[in-house]
Every structure is written in structure tokens, then in C-alpha cells.
Design a protein around this motif. Sequence first.
Motif, PDB file in Angstrom:
ATOM      1  N   VAL A  77       5.718  -4.840  -0.102  1.00 28.53           N
ATOM      2  CA  VAL A  77       6.684  -5.443   0.948  1.00 28.53           C
ATOM      3  C   VAL A  77       8.169  -5.317   0.454  1.00 28.53           C
ATOM      4  O   VAL A  77       9.040  -5.305   1.043  1.00 28.53           O
ATOM      5  CB  VAL A  77       6.250  -6.932   1.177  1.00 28.53           C
ATOM      6  N   TRP A  78       8.200  -5.599  -0.782  1.00 28.70           N
ATOM      7  CA  TRP A  78       9.529  -5.764  -1.416  1.00 28.70           C
ATOM      8  C   TRP A  78      10.384  -4.378  -1.320  1.00 28.70           C
ATOM      9  O   TRP A  78      11.475  -4.317  -1.335  1.00 28.70           O
ATOM     10  CB  TRP A  78       9.354  -5.942  -2.934  1.00 28.70           C
ATOM     11  N   ILE A  79       9.633  -3.275  -1.458  1.00 30.92           N
ATOM     12  CA  ILE A  79      10.178  -1.912  -1.574  1.00 30.92           C
ATOM     13  C   ILE A  79      10.463  -1.673  -0.016  1.00 30.92           C
ATOM     14  O   ILE A  79      11.508  -0.811   0.085  1.00 30.92           O
ATOM     15  CB  ILE A  79       8.980  -0.801  -2.205  1.00 30.92           C
ATOM     16  N   TYR A  80       9.730  -1.796   0.807  1.00 25.88           N
ATOM     17  CA  TYR A  80      10.262  -1.699   2.169  1.00 25.88           C
ATOM     18  C   TYR A  80      11.506  -2.564   2.449  1.00 25.88           C
ATOM     19  O   TYR A  80      12.429  -1.991   3.114  1.00 25.88           O
ATOM     20  CB  TYR A  80       9.011  -2.138   3.325  1.00 25.88           C
ATOM     21  N   ALA A  81      11.564  -3.888   1.991  1.00 27.42           N
ATOM     22  CA  ALA A  81      12.628  -4.649   2.242  1.00 27.42           C
ATOM     23  C   ALA A  81      13.911  -3.766   1.724  1.00 27.42           C
ATOM     24  O   ALA A  81      15.042  -3.927   2.210  1.00 27.42           O
ATOM     25  CB  ALA A  81      12.647  -5.967   1.777  1.00 27.42           C
ATOM     26  N   VAL A  82      13.846  -3.373   0.452  1.00 25.31           N
ATOM     27  CA  VAL A  82      14.822  -2.753  -0.244  1.00 25.31           C
ATOM     28  C   VAL A  82      15.342  -1.528   0.682  1.00 25.31           C
ATOM     29  O   VAL A  82      16.268  -1.338   0.740  1.00 25.31           O
ATOM     30  CB  VAL A  82      14.239  -2.169  -1.741  1.00 25.31           C
TER      31      VAL A  82
END
Length: 296
Positions: A77-82
Motif C-alpha cells: 500500500v505504501w509503495i503505491y501511495a509513494v
Amino acid sequence: MRGVLYLFIATLLAAMGWIASKVVVQSMAGEMFIASRFILASLILVPFCYKSLLKLSAKQVLSACGVGVFLGLALQVWIYAVSISDGLSEGAFIMSLAMIIAPLTAWLLFQVKPNRAFWIALPVSVSGMMLMSLTNGWKMEPSQLLFLLASALLSVHFVMNKRISGNLKPLVSICLQLFVVGLVGLLYTLYTEPDAVQFSNQLLVWFVLSTVIATSVRYLLQTMGQYKVSMETAALLMILEPIWTLLLSISVLGENLEPQKLLGGGVIFLSLIIYIKLSRRYAKAELAKMELAQSA
């Protein structure tokens, strides 16, 4: 003093990981990046703990891998948000809320009621979140919602990781969990069939920095540092990560942060300090009461 230095450097390397990740995902799908980064990072750590790994029981391996799944989901989820975010610094501050969310997660999962410090720090952190995210009225950006979801998943990892920490050496646990994070990314990569990687010298440099320096070396230093200092000192040092991310994103990526968002980040930072300081004070008071009761 050496432990403090280790953790200080670890926070800098973690912030570097934010910048490296933002650069890499412009040429490589996020799920593919997570898969390759964390599998390689775990393999780099194997020489430091392979003897302990061979002594683990099947139950210990499964428990560490199970906890690693939550970390893997959080990082997906974090890398997609980044990849869709215009500002990394606000994401770093939102992700730091995992420390505040963790007591609530423990309450929901294991009926462990939060201490008074949590209830005092919670409205402060919510105020900071509102200042940071509601600059365009009562509407959060998709990346902010994803960072908040990743923070909630990371809080589950914190809680679960603490429950198994007494049965595994930290470095062994981290090595296994990083490998599982990579496997989660690999499975998601196979499911999504991302576009081909756009190879370049810049991609290679930032990928190596992210994998070796910001992951393997960072977690190794963080583990050694946490072993040498108290939990409160470690927690205070680790919240420097969003500050370094803010400074690096401004200097390296040219990010412009609106005054209201900067104020919101400062309020979130304040809520973390309040939580850590008050938790320490209440823990000491509770320990003193127990000792007094035992001596009576």
C-alpha cells in the motif's frame, strides 16, 4: 552512545529509502520494486544470522513469516501511495502515526487497553492529520488515505511483531520478515503483470541504494541500536525519520510544502513526543506502585 549513533544513522537511511523509492517507481512498477528490493535485502542479511536461522523450529519460522505478511501488505500500500503522491514528506509524517495507532490496534485485537498517554496524544495527532490533509477543504487526497491505510497495517505489524519478539532474535526475525515482504511483492507482481522495467544508470544507482543501504544496512543498524539503548530512547530517535524525509525531499526532489501541511507535520511530531514521554512516565509510576505493594 554507540547505540544512539546507530539509530541516528538508521533514521537517515530510512529517509533516504523514501527518496530512492520515489525515483525507482518512476521506472519500475512498485510491486516489482518491493519484491526485488526486499528479497535481495533479506539475502544480504543471511550471512549475519544463518546459524540462528538453521536452529529455528517450524513454529518460529511460521510465526515470523506470518508477521511479515502484514509488513508486506503495509509496504505494498505504501509503495503505491509513494508512486502517486506529490509530496513524500507528508506521507512520512502520516506513516509515523503507526506508533499512535498501535495501542488502538492492540486493544481491538487482544483487548489490551491503551494507557492514558494514548488518549492524550490521540487528539493532538488527529489535529495534525487534519491540518496536513484538509488544505483543500474536507477532502483527503487518495495518496493521503493510502498512507493512512499503510500506517494502520504497519501498526498491526508492530503489535504482532512485539508478541513474537521474545521467541526470536531480532536480526533473525527481520531477515525472515524481509524475505516474506519480497514474496508478497512477487506474488502481487505475478498477478498484475506490470509493464517492463525502463533500465537506466539512474535506476540502478537508486535501486542499489534502496536495497543495500536503505534496507539491509538500515535494519542492521536499527537492530543493533535498539539492542543497546532503552525502548524510550529508540522510539524518540526513530521519529526523526519524517524530519529527514522532509529535508531530503525538499533538497533532492525540490518538493514544496505548504505552511499548513508543515504545521500539521509538526503537530503529528509533537503528538509522538507526548505519547512516548507520557508512556514512560506512567510506566515508571505503575512500576513504583507495584514495588510499593510488594513491600507492604
